[in-house]
Design a protein around this motif. Structure first.
Motif, PDB file in Angstrom:
ATOM      1  N   ASP A 143      12.414   4.884  28.042  1.00 15.45           N
ATOM      2  CA  ASP A 143      12.531   3.722  27.152  1.00 15.45           C
ATOM      3  C   ASP A 143      13.263   2.562  27.817  1.00 15.45           C
ATOM      4  O   ASP A 143      12.928   1.399  27.618  1.00 15.45           O
ATOM      5  CB  ASP A 143      13.341   4.128  25.922  1.00 15.45           C
ATOM      6  N   HIS A 161      13.346   1.905  30.990  1.00 17.08           N
ATOM      7  CA  HIS A 161      12.623   1.331  32.120  1.00 17.08           C
ATOM      8  C   HIS A 161      11.263   0.749  31.777  1.00 17.08           C
ATOM      9  O   HIS A 161      10.779  -0.120  32.493  1.00 17.08           O
ATOM     10  CB  HIS A 161      12.444   2.411  33.208  1.00 17.08           C
ATOM     11  N   PHE A 162      10.610   1.254  30.727  1.00 17.29           N
ATOM     12  CA  PHE A 162       9.244   0.820  30.445  1.00 17.29           C
ATOM     13  C   PHE A 162       9.121   0.223  29.062  1.00 17.29           C
ATOM     14  O   PHE A 162       9.768   0.676  28.111  1.00 17.29           O
ATOM     15  CB  PHE A 162       8.271   2.009  30.575  1.00 17.29           C
ATOM     16  N   TYR A 163       8.240  -0.755  28.941  1.00 16.74           N
ATOM     17  CA  TYR A 163       8.000  -1.372  27.636  1.00 16.74           C
ATOM     18  C   TYR A 163       7.068  -0.483  26.811  1.00 16.74           C
ATOM     19  O   TYR A 163       7.262  -0.308  25.620  1.00 16.74           O
ATOM     20  CB  TYR A 163       7.378  -2.758  27.831  1.00 16.74           C
ATOM     21  N   GLY A 210       4.636  -1.348  31.887  1.00 13.09           N
ATOM     22  CA  GLY A 210       5.442  -2.489  31.480  1.00 13.09           C
ATOM     23  C   GLY A 210       6.791  -2.507  32.154  1.00 13.09           C
ATOM     24  O   GLY A 210       7.834  -2.603  31.506  1.00 13.09           O
ATOM     25  N   ARG A 211       6.768  -2.400  33.481  1.00 13.05           N
ATOM     26  CA  ARG A 211       8.016  -2.459  34.253  1.00 13.05           C
ATOM     27  C   ARG A 211       7.759  -3.258  35.511  1.00 13.05           C
ATOM     28  O   ARG A 211       6.656  -3.182  36.093  1.00 13.05           O
ATOM     29  CB  ARG A 211       8.455  -1.050  34.651  1.00 13.05           C
TER      30      ARG A 211
END
Lengths: 89, 371
Positions: free
Chosen positions: B64, B66-68, B92-93
């Motif tokens: 959570d 690190h990524f969207y 998303g990173r």
């Protein structure tokens, strides 16, 4: 670090030809055929168990319904043929 | 009375033989096996699901952060691929395009596989519960598209041979060598250059790997990583792969049956969290690392020499192929000439003869005319 603009939607790129062979389904098919043609009950039962194994280990992305259906059909047909055939004295 | 006995015997033979329980042993055995199989299927499937959920919850917070996008539909949950495989897709990173966390567990749901595993365990290591994090770099600079060309791998010494056989970019022992680092002696570091091993594995990263070395299966960073399911690895791209064992044999094999929160399970969760967390923080380092120009030149030269060597190795085959192509061409020409009318055939043969004479004189020693 998190960037909503860099999101790439998920896509699955596995074609049916690339799938590894399902050995359980192949064995089920083989034993089903042998049980059907050679009329060995034991092989028909083995075909059914391998069919169960194939369905149990099936992955969502590697599902090949045709192979599963054909191995199930051969296993069930083998059992039906072995148990419904008339035994002559 | 004799006629009466014979008639009775004939009548008895004509009646169908009475079936006893013994005649149905196979059917009873099969029915019992089916019941056991179905019971084991649901029990094993549920156990795998609980294990996967427990381990996922240990890493969910990190993903959570690190990524969207976490999960196919951003639902922040595992997707069940099969009874023993679970996946979560993240994107998303910055410095990467996407990451996939795949949890592969023992096939506890399948009785046939368990029996096969018991048979195999006498000559082969048993199947291990593992979590694989595969990070894929994208084509643009923001998504790690400018990642330097290098290979780096860390793994237990016992797994080196298998890793080299499995990964194409590691298979050449001249190009990718072992380097001495601050890692524990049971771990080995493979890389193109000593500089890569030194700069890509700073002390904090080495400390985490040393602490959880019993759970580390492989860390592989490469610009030529084959990603995807093990039997289907077709996509070659820049990326990172970290495989973490979810159970360590050094501490005994009964981890899966230990209740959450107990010693071995807690250690396993902590190891998974630390190693996955380290890998996620490693993404920025891998995407932005720049080799020194000397190291880059050396690597380029070595790869060119290896490519030339591979090319030369195929010389015999190439010569045979060229010879075959020449023979095929001559055969096709001959077939074509046979279809021509006789005058054209004669013209063709004359032309061929002149060509052969020309080749003979030009290829041989030049004759000098004496005046």
């Amino acid at each position: 670090v998190r960037r909503p603009d860099l999101v790439k939607p998920y896509s699955l790129n596995i074609s049916q030809e690339d799938l590894p062979p399902d050995y359980m389904a192949i064995l089920s098919l083989l034993f089903g055929l042998m049980g059907l043609l050679l009329k060995f009950k034991f092989m028909a039962w083995l075909a059914l168990f391998f069919c169960f194994g194939s369905v149990a280990n099936m992955k969502k992305s590697e599902t090949d319904f045709k192979q599963i259906l054909s191995s199930c059909m051969f296993a069930i047909m083998g059992l039906v043929m072995n148990y419904t055939r008339r035994e002559y004295p | 009375s004799l006629c009466g006995c014979t008639a009775a015997a004939t009548a008895a033979a004509a009646r169908p033989k009475e079936k006893t329980v013994r005649d149905y042993v196979m059917e009873i055995g099969a029915a019992v096996l089916i019941v056991v199989y179905v019971f084991n299927y649901f029990r094993g499937r549920e156990k795998n699901r609980q294990l996967a959920e427990t381990w996922f919850q240990a890493c969910a917070g990190l993903l959570d952060t690190h990524f969207y996008l976490v999960g196919h539909d951003n639902a922040h949950r595992l997707t069940r691929e099969g009874a023993a495989q679970f996946k979560v897709y993240c994107s998303g990173r910055v410095n990467c395009e996407s990451a996939t966390l795949t949890i592969n567990l023992r096939p506890r749901h399948d009785l046939i596989s368990l029996i096969w595993e018991l048979i195999q365990s006498s000559y082969q290591p048993a199947f291990e519960d593992t979590a694989t994090l595969e990070v894929v770099m994208g084509p643009t600079p923001e998504t790690g598209g400018n990642m330097e060309g290098f290979s780096l791998a860390v793994m237990p010494k016992s797994d080196e041979a298998a890793a080299r056989a499995d990964c194409r970019d590691l298979e050449n022992r001249l190009a990718v060598r072992k380097w001495k680092t601050g890692l524990h002696e049971s771990l080995v570091c493979l890389s193109d250059e000593e500089e890569v091993a030194r700069e890509m594995l700073p002390e904090p990263v080495q400390a985490v790997m040393n602490l959880h070395r019993a759970y580390l299966k492989v860390l592989h960073v490469s610009d030529r990583l084959a990603v995807g399911p093990p039997l289907l690895r077709r996509q070659i791209c820049a990326g990172i792969r970290m495989v973490v064992k979810l159970r360590s044999r050094e501490r005994g094999p009964r981890l899966a049956s230990a209740a959450p929160g107990s010693g071995k399970m807690a250690e396993s969760l902590s190891a998974a969290e630390d190693l996955i967390g380290t890998t996620l923080r490693f993404i920025d380092r891998a995407a932005t690392y720049q080799m020194s120009s000397g190291a880059r030149e050396r690597r380029k030269k070595l790869l060119a020499q290896l490519a030339e060597y591979e090319f030369k190795k195929t010389r015999t085959q190439r010569e045979a192929d060229a010879q075959q192509r020449k023979l095929d061409k001559m055969r096709k020409e001959k077939e074509l000439v046979e279809t021509l009318p006789p005058e054209q055939q004669a013209k063709y043969e004359e032309k061929l003869l002149r060509k052969q004479m020309r080749n003979k004189t030009q290829g041989g020693i030049k004759s000098i005319k004496m005046k």
